[in-house]
Write a protein that holds these residues in place. Structure first.
Motif, PDB file in Angstrom:
ATOM      1  N   ALA A  82       0.836  -1.208   0.000  1.00 54.28           N
ATOM      2  CA  ALA A  82       0.000   0.000   0.000  1.00 54.28           C
ATOM      3  C   ALA A  82       0.868   1.254   0.000  1.00 54.28           C
ATOM      4  CB  ALA A  82      -0.943  -0.005   1.204  1.00 54.28           C
ATOM      5  N   ASP A  83       1.935   1.242   0.785  1.00 57.09           N
ATOM      6  CA  ASP A  83       2.849   2.386   0.823  1.00 57.09           C
ATOM      7  C   ASP A  83       3.525   2.591  -0.529  1.00 57.09           C
ATOM      8  OD1 ASP A  83       2.191   2.823   3.466  1.00 57.09           O
ATOM      9  OD2 ASP A  83       4.031   1.932   4.270  1.00 57.09           O
ATOM     10  N   ALA A  84       3.894   1.504  -1.189  1.00 61.88           N
ATOM     11  CA  ALA A  84       4.531   1.605  -2.509  1.00 61.88           C
ATOM     12  C   ALA A  84       3.551   2.163  -3.539  1.00 61.88           C
ATOM     13  CB  ALA A  84       5.054   0.247  -2.963  1.00 61.88           C
ATOM     14  N   ALA A  85       2.287   1.802  -3.409  1.00 58.89           N
ATOM     15  CA  ALA A  85       1.279   2.267  -4.370  1.00 58.89           C
ATOM     16  C   ALA A  85       1.147   3.780  -4.369  1.00 58.89           C
ATOM     17  CB  ALA A  85      -0.073   1.628  -4.073  1.00 58.89           C
ATOM     18  N   THR A  86       1.279   4.388  -3.199  1.00 56.62           N
ATOM     19  CA  THR A  86       1.124   5.840  -3.125  1.00 56.62           C
ATOM     20  C   THR A  86       2.447   6.568  -2.917  1.00 56.62           C
ATOM     21  OG1 THR A  86       0.595   5.669  -0.767  1.00 56.62           O
ATOM     22  CG2 THR A  86      -1.258   5.775  -2.316  1.00 56.62           C
ATOM     23  N   GLY A  87       3.477   5.844  -2.507  1.00 58.06           N
ATOM     24  CA  GLY A  87       4.749   6.487  -2.193  1.00 58.06           C
ATOM     25  C   GLY A  87       5.755   6.512  -3.317  1.00 58.06           C
ATOM     26  N   LYS A  88       5.597   5.640  -4.284  1.00 54.38           N
ATOM     27  CA  LYS A  88       6.524   5.607  -5.418  1.00 54.38           C
ATOM     28  C   LYS A  88       5.959   6.427  -6.564  1.00 54.38           C
ATOM     29  CE  LYS A  88       9.042   1.337  -4.799  1.00 54.38           C
ATOM     30  NZ  LYS A  88      10.374   1.881  -4.975  1.00 54.38           N
ATOM     31  N   ARG A  89       6.831   7.031  -7.313  1.00 53.34           N
ATOM     32  CA  ARG A  89       6.415   7.740  -8.527  1.00 53.34           C
ATOM     33  C   ARG A  89       5.917   6.688  -9.527  1.00 53.34           C
ATOM     34  NH1 ARG A  89       6.223  13.102  -8.679  1.00 53.34           N
ATOM     35  NH2 ARG A  89       6.750  12.948 -10.850  1.00 53.34           N
ATOM     36  N   ASP A  90       4.969   7.084 -10.359  1.00 51.42           N
ATOM     37  CA  ASP A  90       4.379   6.148 -11.317  1.00 51.42           C
ATOM     38  C   ASP A  90       5.437   5.432 -12.143  1.00 51.42           C
ATOM     39  OD1 ASP A  90       1.953   7.155 -10.418  1.00 51.42           O
ATOM     40  OD2 ASP A  90       1.797   8.578 -12.067  1.00 51.42           O
ATOM     41  N   TYR A  91       6.384   6.187 -12.666  1.00 47.81           N
ATOM     42  CA  TYR A  91       7.408   5.591 -13.528  1.00 47.81           C
ATOM     43  C   TYR A  91       8.337   4.666 -12.740  1.00 47.81           C
ATOM     44  CZ  TYR A  91      10.257   9.434 -11.735  1.00 47.81           C
ATOM     45  OH  TYR A  91      10.909  10.313 -10.919  1.00 47.81           O
ATOM     46  N   GLU A  92       8.477   4.870 -11.422  1.00 43.79           N
ATOM     47  CA  GLU A  92       9.306   3.976 -10.610  1.00 43.79           C
ATOM     48  C   GLU A  92       8.699   2.573 -10.533  1.00 43.79           C
ATOM     49  OE1 GLU A  92      11.523   6.601  -7.251  1.00 43.79           O
ATOM     50  OE2 GLU A  92       9.348   6.445  -7.028  1.00 43.79           O
ATOM     51  N   LEU A  93       7.391   2.508 -10.646  1.00 48.07           N
ATOM     52  CA  LEU A  93       6.718   1.210 -10.601  1.00 48.07           C
ATOM     53  C   LEU A  93       7.023   0.364 -11.838  1.00 48.07           C
ATOM     54  CD1 LEU A  93       3.236   2.326  -9.233  1.00 48.07           C
ATOM     55  CD2 LEU A  93       5.093   1.227  -7.958  1.00 48.07           C
ATOM     56  N   LEU A  94       7.471   1.006 -12.898  1.00 53.08           N
ATOM     57  CA  LEU A  94       7.759   0.283 -14.142  1.00 53.08           C
ATOM     58  C   LEU A  94       9.158  -0.329 -14.162  1.00 53.08           C
ATOM     59  CD1 LEU A  94       6.214   2.840 -16.650  1.00 53.08           C
ATOM     60  CD2 LEU A  94       5.202   0.684 -15.848  1.00 53.08           C
ATOM     61  N   ALA A  95      10.008   0.073 -13.231  1.00 51.89           N
ATOM     62  CA  ALA A  95      11.395  -0.415 -13.213  1.00 51.89           C
ATOM     63  C   ALA A  95      11.437  -1.920 -12.948  1.00 51.89           C
ATOM     64  CB  ALA A  95      12.196   0.316 -12.141  1.00 51.89           C
ATOM     65  N   GLY A  96      12.252  -2.604 -13.715  1.00 50.95           N
ATOM     66  CA  GLY A  96      12.475  -4.026 -13.496  1.00 50.95           C
ATOM     67  C   GLY A  96      11.404  -4.955 -14.012  1.00 50.95           C
ATOM     68  N   LEU A  97      10.478  -4.441 -14.804  1.00 57.04           N
ATOM     69  CA  LEU A  97       9.438  -5.311 -15.359  1.00 57.04           C
ATOM     70  C   LEU A  97      10.028  -6.251 -16.406  1.00 57.04           C
ATOM     71  CD1 LEU A  97       6.394  -2.934 -15.915  1.00 57.04           C
ATOM     72  CD2 LEU A  97       6.624  -4.748 -14.224  1.00 57.04           C
ATOM     73  N   PRO A  98       9.408  -7.399 -16.601  1.00 61.47           N
ATOM     74  CA  PRO A  98       9.864  -8.271 -17.693  1.00 61.47           C
ATOM     75  C   PRO A  98       9.727  -7.538 -19.033  1.00 61.47           C
ATOM     76  CG  PRO A  98       8.260  -9.399 -16.294  1.00 61.47           C
ATOM     77  CD  PRO A  98       8.291  -7.965 -15.863  1.00 61.47           C
ATOM     78  N   SER A  99      10.551  -7.895 -19.987  1.00 67.29           N
ATOM     79  CA  SER A  99      10.475  -7.232 -21.294  1.00 67.29           C
ATOM     80  C   SER A  99       9.283  -7.736 -22.106  1.00 67.29           C
ATOM     81  CB  SER A  99      11.772  -7.426 -22.076  1.00 67.29           C
ATOM     82  OG  SER A  99      12.074  -8.789 -22.185  1.00 67.29           O
ATOM     83  N   THR A 100       8.859  -8.949 -21.847  1.00 62.66           N
ATOM     84  CA  THR A 100       7.660  -9.496 -22.483  1.00 62.66           C
ATOM     85  C   THR A 100       6.813 -10.158 -21.400  1.00 62.66           C
ATOM     86  OG1 THR A 100       8.742 -11.607 -22.946  1.00 62.66           O
ATOM     87  CG2 THR A 100       8.829  -9.936 -24.686  1.00 62.66           C
ATOM     88  N   PHE A 101       5.553 -10.357 -21.710  1.00 61.64           N
ATOM     89  CA  PHE A 101       4.621 -10.939 -20.753  1.00 61.64           C
ATOM     90  C   PHE A 101       3.975 -12.170 -21.364  1.00 61.64           C
ATOM     91  CE2 PHE A 101       4.998  -6.469 -19.813  1.00 61.64           C
ATOM     92  CZ  PHE A 101       5.148  -6.462 -18.432  1.00 61.64           C
ATOM     93  N   ALA A 102       3.840 -13.215 -20.556  1.00 61.97           N
ATOM     94  CA  ALA A 102       3.213 -14.447 -21.032  1.00 61.97           C
ATOM     95  C   ALA A 102       1.745 -14.198 -21.375  1.00 61.97           C
ATOM     96  CB  ALA A 102       3.337 -15.542 -19.973  1.00 61.97           C
ATOM     97  N   ASP A 103       1.112 -13.313 -20.630  1.00 65.83           N
ATOM     98  CA  ASP A 103      -0.290 -12.969 -20.863  1.00 65.83           C
ATOM     99  C   ASP A 103      -0.322 -11.638 -21.627  1.00 65.83           C
ATOM    100  OD1 ASP A 103      -2.955 -12.143 -20.741  1.00 65.83           O
ATOM    101  OD2 ASP A 103      -3.237 -12.891 -18.703  1.00 65.83           O
ATOM    102  N   ASP A 104      -0.817 -11.666 -22.857  1.00 61.80           N
ATOM    103  CA  ASP A 104      -0.870 -10.450 -23.680  1.00 61.80           C
ATOM    104  C   ASP A 104      -1.665  -9.333 -23.019  1.00 61.80           C
ATOM    105  OD1 ASP A 104       0.676 -11.564 -25.674  1.00 61.80           O
ATOM    106  OD2 ASP A 104      -1.051 -12.215 -26.870  1.00 61.80           O
ATOM    107  N   ARG A 105      -2.660  -9.702 -22.192  1.00 57.98           N
ATOM    108  CA  ARG A 105      -3.449  -8.674 -21.501  1.00 57.98           C
ATOM    109  C   ARG A 105      -2.570  -7.863 -20.557  1.00 57.98           C
ATOM    110  NH1 ARG A 105      -7.684 -11.465 -18.259  1.00 57.98           N
ATOM    111  NH2 ARG A 105      -5.901 -12.786 -17.909  1.00 57.98           N
ATOM    112  N   ASP A 106      -1.600  -8.533 -19.913  1.00 57.08           N
ATOM    113  CA  ASP A 106      -0.684  -7.816 -19.021  1.00 57.08           C
ATOM    114  C   ASP A 106       0.159  -6.823 -19.812  1.00 57.08           C
ATOM    115  OD1 ASP A 106      -1.589  -9.166 -16.778  1.00 57.08           O
ATOM    116  OD2 ASP A 106       0.114 -10.545 -16.696  1.00 57.08           O
ATOM    117  N   GLY A 107       0.692  -7.264 -20.937  1.00 56.38           N
ATOM    118  CA  GLY A 107       1.489  -6.369 -21.773  1.00 56.38           C
ATOM    119  C   GLY A 107       0.680  -5.172 -22.247  1.00 56.38           C
ATOM    120  N   HIS A 108      -0.571  -5.413 -22.611  1.00 48.00           N
ATOM    121  CA  HIS A 108      -1.435  -4.332 -23.086  1.00 48.00           C
ATOM    122  C   HIS A 108      -1.713  -3.320 -21.975  1.00 48.00           C
ATOM    123  CE1 HIS A 108      -4.609  -2.208 -25.174  1.00 48.00           C
ATOM    124  NE2 HIS A 108      -5.361  -2.372 -24.103  1.00 48.00           N
ATOM    125  N   ILE A 109      -2.086  -3.790 -20.798  1.00 49.87           N
ATOM    126  CA  ILE A 109      -2.452  -2.860 -19.727  1.00 49.87           C
ATOM    127  C   ILE A 109      -1.219  -2.130 -19.190  1.00 49.87           C
ATOM    128  CG2 ILE A 109      -2.395  -4.450 -17.762  1.00 49.87           C
ATOM    129  CD1 ILE A 109      -5.070  -1.743 -18.401  1.00 49.87           C
TER     130      ILE A 109
END
Length: 166
Positions: A82-109
């Motif tokens: 919960a603290d990370a959801a409101t305490g991190k900058r939006d773009y910080e949440l994108l750091a370290g994500l997989p480059s591709t997703f097994a579920d295309d819906r995840d990649g889309h969203i």
């Protein structure tokens, strides 16, 4: 073969998918969330999908920051997510994500989430509103728990008991 990092994302995405159904055990909570989304000018289905994604991103960011394995995610406190959801900058949440997703819906969203960040303005404001809604949902689950500091693992157990599949 699936990498540990991909498995970590999959587990975080599962947390996001089960969060709202578990919160909605009290039906009035869903109605209140829908009212909030409509008041903010956010389509209900898209808003709920973004909340799920936000939960997955926040949990993933916590796990990556702490160099946790998939199993280590189970020990992460809901309050920390919960603290990370409101305490991190939006773009910080994108750091370290997989480059591709097994579920295309995840990649889309994730791409939709990125677009909201890059567009800024009202979209950035909507992400702030969604992060607040996510934080509220996580704290509701934490308060309902019969133990003092519920974890992601506790949410996974409740989801299994409720029949919410991975």
């Amino acid at each position: 073969m699936t990498s540990d990092h991909d498995m970590l994302w999959h587990r975080c995405a599962y947390l996001g998918r089960v969060l709202l159904p578990l919160v909605d055990k009290e039906p009035w909570r869903q109605a209140r969330r829908h009212e909030n989304l409509q008041a903010w000018g956010i389509d209900t289905a898209a808003g709920e999908r973004l909340i799920e994604t936000f939960a997955a991103l926040a949990a993933h960011a916590v796990a990556v920051d702490a160099s946790l394995s998939v199993a280590g995610l189970d020990a992460v406190s809901l309050r920390v997510v919960a603290d990370a959801a409101t305490g991190k900058r939006d773009y910080e949440l994108l750091a370290g994500l997989p480059s591709t997703f097994a579920d295309d819906r995840d990649g889309h969203i994730i791409n939709v989430f990125r677009l909201y960040i890059y567009k800024g303005g009202q979209y950035s404001h909507q992400l702030t509103q969604l992060s607040t809604e996510l934080r509220h949902a996580l704290l509701v689950l934490a308060e309902r728990a019969p133990i003092p500091s519920p974890t992601c693992g506790d949410v996974f157990r409740r989801a299994a008991e409720a029949g919410l599949t991975q």
